[in-house]
Design a protein around this motif. Structure first.
Motif, PDB file in Angstrom:
ATOM      1  N   GLU A 157     -36.409  28.700 106.841  1.00 16.19           N
ATOM      2  CA  GLU A 157     -36.641  27.271 107.049  1.00 16.19           C
ATOM      3  C   GLU A 157     -37.070  26.555 105.771  1.00 16.19           C
ATOM      4  OE1 GLU A 157     -35.877  25.711 109.920  1.00 16.19           O
ATOM      5  OE2 GLU A 157     -35.076  27.701 110.379  1.00 16.19           O
ATOM      6  N   ASP A 158     -37.269  27.294 104.689  1.00 16.07           N
ATOM      7  CA  ASP A 158     -37.771  26.706 103.445  1.00 16.07           C
ATOM      8  C   ASP A 158     -36.653  26.522 102.425  1.00 16.07           C
ATOM      9  OD1 ASP A 158     -40.497  26.621 104.237  1.00 16.07           O
ATOM     10  OD2 ASP A 158     -40.673  28.758 103.822  1.00 16.07           O
ATOM     11  N   TRP A 159     -36.334  25.250 102.127  1.00 11.13           N
ATOM     12  CA  TRP A 159     -35.415  24.964 101.023  1.00 11.13           C
ATOM     13  C   TRP A 159     -36.024  25.482  99.729  1.00 11.13           C
ATOM     14  CZ3 TRP A 159     -36.137  22.612  96.387  1.00 11.13           C
ATOM     15  CH2 TRP A 159     -34.994  22.217  95.669  1.00 11.13           C
ATOM     16  N   SER A 160     -35.191  25.874  98.794  1.00  7.30           N
ATOM     17  CA  SER A 160     -35.680  26.299  97.480  1.00  7.30           C
ATOM     18  C   SER A 160     -34.604  26.060  96.436  1.00  7.30           C
ATOM     19  CB  SER A 160     -36.082  27.780  97.479  1.00  7.30           C
ATOM     20  OG  SER A 160     -34.917  28.597  97.485  1.00  7.30           O
ATOM     21  N   ILE A 161     -34.972  26.188  95.182  1.00  4.23           N
ATOM     22  CA  ILE A 161     -34.020  26.035  94.095  1.00  4.23           C
ATOM     23  C   ILE A 161     -33.001  27.173  94.095  1.00  4.23           C
ATOM     24  CG2 ILE A 161     -35.265  27.297  92.288  1.00  4.23           C
ATOM     25  CD1 ILE A 161     -33.484  23.824  92.003  1.00  4.23           C
ATOM     26  N   VAL A 162     -33.316  28.278  94.767  1.00  5.02           N
ATOM     27  CA  VAL A 162     -32.353  29.366  94.932  1.00  5.02           C
ATOM     28  C   VAL A 162     -31.113  28.857  95.655  1.00  5.02           C
ATOM     29  CG1 VAL A 162     -31.940  31.592  96.065  1.00  5.02           C
ATOM     30  CG2 VAL A 162     -34.084  31.197  94.835  1.00  5.02           C
ATOM     31  N   ASP A 163     -31.309  27.997  96.654  1.00  2.97           N
ATOM     32  CA  ASP A 163     -30.178  27.440  97.389  1.00  2.97           C
ATOM     33  C   ASP A 163     -29.262  26.653  96.467  1.00  2.97           C
ATOM     34  OD1 ASP A 163     -30.847  28.076 100.313  1.00  2.97           O
ATOM     35  OD2 ASP A 163     -32.695  27.100  99.642  1.00  2.97           O
ATOM     36  N   VAL A 164     -29.843  25.927  95.521  1.00  3.03           N
ATOM     37  CA  VAL A 164     -29.059  25.107  94.599  1.00  3.03           C
ATOM     38  C   VAL A 164     -28.308  25.989  93.607  1.00  3.03           C
ATOM     39  CG1 VAL A 164     -29.144  23.254  92.893  1.00  3.03           C
ATOM     40  CG2 VAL A 164     -30.667  23.202  94.875  1.00  3.03           C
ATOM     41  N   TYR A 165     -28.958  27.025  93.120  1.00  3.47           N
ATOM     42  CA  TYR A 165     -28.292  27.924  92.173  1.00  3.47           C
ATOM     43  C   TYR A 165     -27.125  28.641  92.863  1.00  3.47           C
ATOM     44  CZ  TYR A 165     -28.180  30.837  87.910  1.00  3.47           C
ATOM     45  OH  TYR A 165     -27.826  31.438  86.723  1.00  3.47           O
ATOM     46  N   LEU A 166     -27.352  29.087  94.088  1.00  2.00           N
ATOM     47  CA  LEU A 166     -26.274  29.713  94.848  1.00  2.00           C
ATOM     48  C   LEU A 166     -25.136  28.719  95.044  1.00  2.00           C
ATOM     49  CD1 LEU A 166     -25.057  31.984  96.574  1.00  2.00           C
ATOM     50  CD2 LEU A 166     -26.405  31.119  98.503  1.00  2.00           C
ATOM     51  N   ASN A 167     -25.467  27.487  95.374  1.00  2.58           N
ATOM     52  CA  ASN A 167     -24.457  26.452  95.576  1.00  2.58           C
ATOM     53  C   ASN A 167     -23.617  26.250  94.316  1.00  2.58           C
ATOM     54  OD1 ASN A 167     -23.852  23.293  95.211  1.00  2.58           O
ATOM     55  ND2 ASN A 167     -23.708  23.796  97.385  1.00  2.58           N
ATOM     56  N   TRP A 168     -24.288  26.233  93.146  1.00  2.00           N
ATOM     57  CA  TRP A 168     -23.528  26.061  91.902  1.00  2.00           C
ATOM     58  C   TRP A 168     -22.546  27.205  91.708  1.00  2.00           C
ATOM     59  CZ3 TRP A 168     -22.929  29.034  87.535  1.00  2.00           C
ATOM     60  CH2 TRP A 168     -22.178  28.438  86.515  1.00  2.00           C
ATOM     61  N   CYS A 169     -22.998  28.421  91.943  1.00  2.00           N
ATOM     62  CA  CYS A 169     -22.106  29.580  91.809  1.00  2.00           C
ATOM     63  C   CYS A 169     -20.895  29.448  92.731  1.00  2.00           C
ATOM     64  CB  CYS A 169     -22.864  30.872  92.105  1.00  2.00           C
ATOM     65  SG  CYS A 169     -24.091  31.350  90.873  1.00  2.00           S
ATOM     66  N   LEU A 170     -21.145  29.038  93.970  1.00  2.00           N
ATOM     67  CA  LEU A 170     -20.053  28.890  94.924  1.00  2.00           C
ATOM     68  C   LEU A 170     -19.130  27.739  94.533  1.00  2.00           C
ATOM     69  CD1 LEU A 170     -21.946  29.473  98.296  1.00  2.00           C
ATOM     70  CD2 LEU A 170     -20.780  31.145  96.843  1.00  2.00           C
ATOM     71  N   THR A 171     -19.690  26.683  93.946  1.00  4.11           N
ATOM     72  CA  THR A 171     -18.877  25.574  93.475  1.00  4.11           C
ATOM     73  C   THR A 171     -17.875  26.039  92.418  1.00  4.11           C
ATOM     74  OG1 THR A 171     -20.613  23.942  93.899  1.00  4.11           O
ATOM     75  CG2 THR A 171     -18.933  23.325  92.304  1.00  4.11           C
ATOM     76  N   ILE A 172     -18.335  26.888  91.510  1.00  2.00           N
ATOM     77  CA  ILE A 172     -17.443  27.425  90.479  1.00  2.00           C
ATOM     78  C   ILE A 172     -16.340  28.254  91.123  1.00  2.00           C
ATOM     79  CG2 ILE A 172     -17.277  28.938  88.461  1.00  2.00           C
ATOM     80  CD1 ILE A 172     -18.641  26.218  87.985  1.00  2.00           C
ATOM     81  N   ALA A 173     -16.696  29.074  92.110  1.00  2.02           N
ATOM     82  CA  ALA A 173     -15.681  29.880  92.798  1.00  2.02           C
ATOM     83  C   ALA A 173     -14.661  28.982  93.492  1.00  2.02           C
ATOM     84  CB  ALA A 173     -16.348  30.814  93.801  1.00  2.02           C
TER      85      ALA A 173
END
Length: 219
Positions: A157-173
């Motif tokens: 339930e806790d948003w974190s900067i990990v979510d954003v870093y993962l999102n960036w990686c997926l964006t590149i893919a």
């Protein structure tokens, strides 16, 4: 109060740090390093970061912090109430959080770079490098899907900067034609991250920088 200056480039992994600064309400300056024009290899920038990469964070006009995970941990330590990582006094959980960031920077980040820029990994035919990247990403997806299926975010339930870093990686893919159609938890998480307020602020700033600097991206 620490004086912060971020060297960044739109759509690069520096967007994770830019989001962290926006999320935490930090007072900061930033400067675009146009990697499309090779500015990361200029003598001026190499004095700041000899690796010739973004991001780089200058603290109090003196100290340089590089590497995405390291900068994120620094900002979290500087302002724990910002919620960049879930608050905890448990050293084991803290170590697990660091491990998540290091995994993203040392494992998933290089994998998606293999997909996007395979030529940087070989002097020969890059097709095999890209194919190996696809293989590695496909191998990583089941555990990511399972992790995200247990809650809204990486930490439940806790948003974190990990979510954003993962999102960036997926964006590149995704930019290479990779699909997450068979990974509903990943796809749902991706959409939620893109709607997060600090991510929206970051993207608006990036778009303004793209226009201001006349940045053109390859197809």
């Amino acid at each position: 109060m620490q004086k912060l200056k971020l060297y960044q480039f739109p759509r690069a992994c520096s967007r994770v740090i830019l989001t962290a600064l926006e999320e935490g309400g930090f007072d900061y300056e930033d400067q675009v390093i146009n990697i499309m024009k090779g500015e990361q290899r200029s003598p001026e920038y190499l004095k700041i970061n000899p690796d010739g990469k973004v991001p780089a964070l200058i603290v109090n006009d003196e100290h340089v912090i590089t590497q995405n995970a390291s900068i994120q941990l620094f900002l979290h330590g500087l302002k724990p109430t910002a919620g960049l990582l879930p608050a905890t006094d448990d050293p084991v959980i803290q170590a697990q959080q660091r491990a998540d960031l290091i995994w993203l920077s040392s494992t998933l980040h290089p994998i998606v770079r293999q997909l996007r820029m395979p030529i940087h990994f070989t002097d020969g035919d890059p097709s095999g490098v890209q194919a190996k990247g696809v293989e590695k990403l496909n191998a990583a997806l089941p555990s990511i899907e399972a992790r995200l299926a247990n809650g809204n975010w990486w930490y439940g339930e806790d948003w974190s900067i990990v979510d954003v870093y993962l999102n960036w990686c997926l964006t590149i893919a995704l930019s290479t034609g990779f699909s997450f159609a068979e990974n509903p938890a990943i796809a749902g998480h991706f959409a939620k991250v893109m709607e997060w307020p600090s991510v929206q602020k970051m993207m608006a700033k990036e778009e303004a920088d793209i226009q201001a600097h006349g940045i053109e991206f390859p197809a």
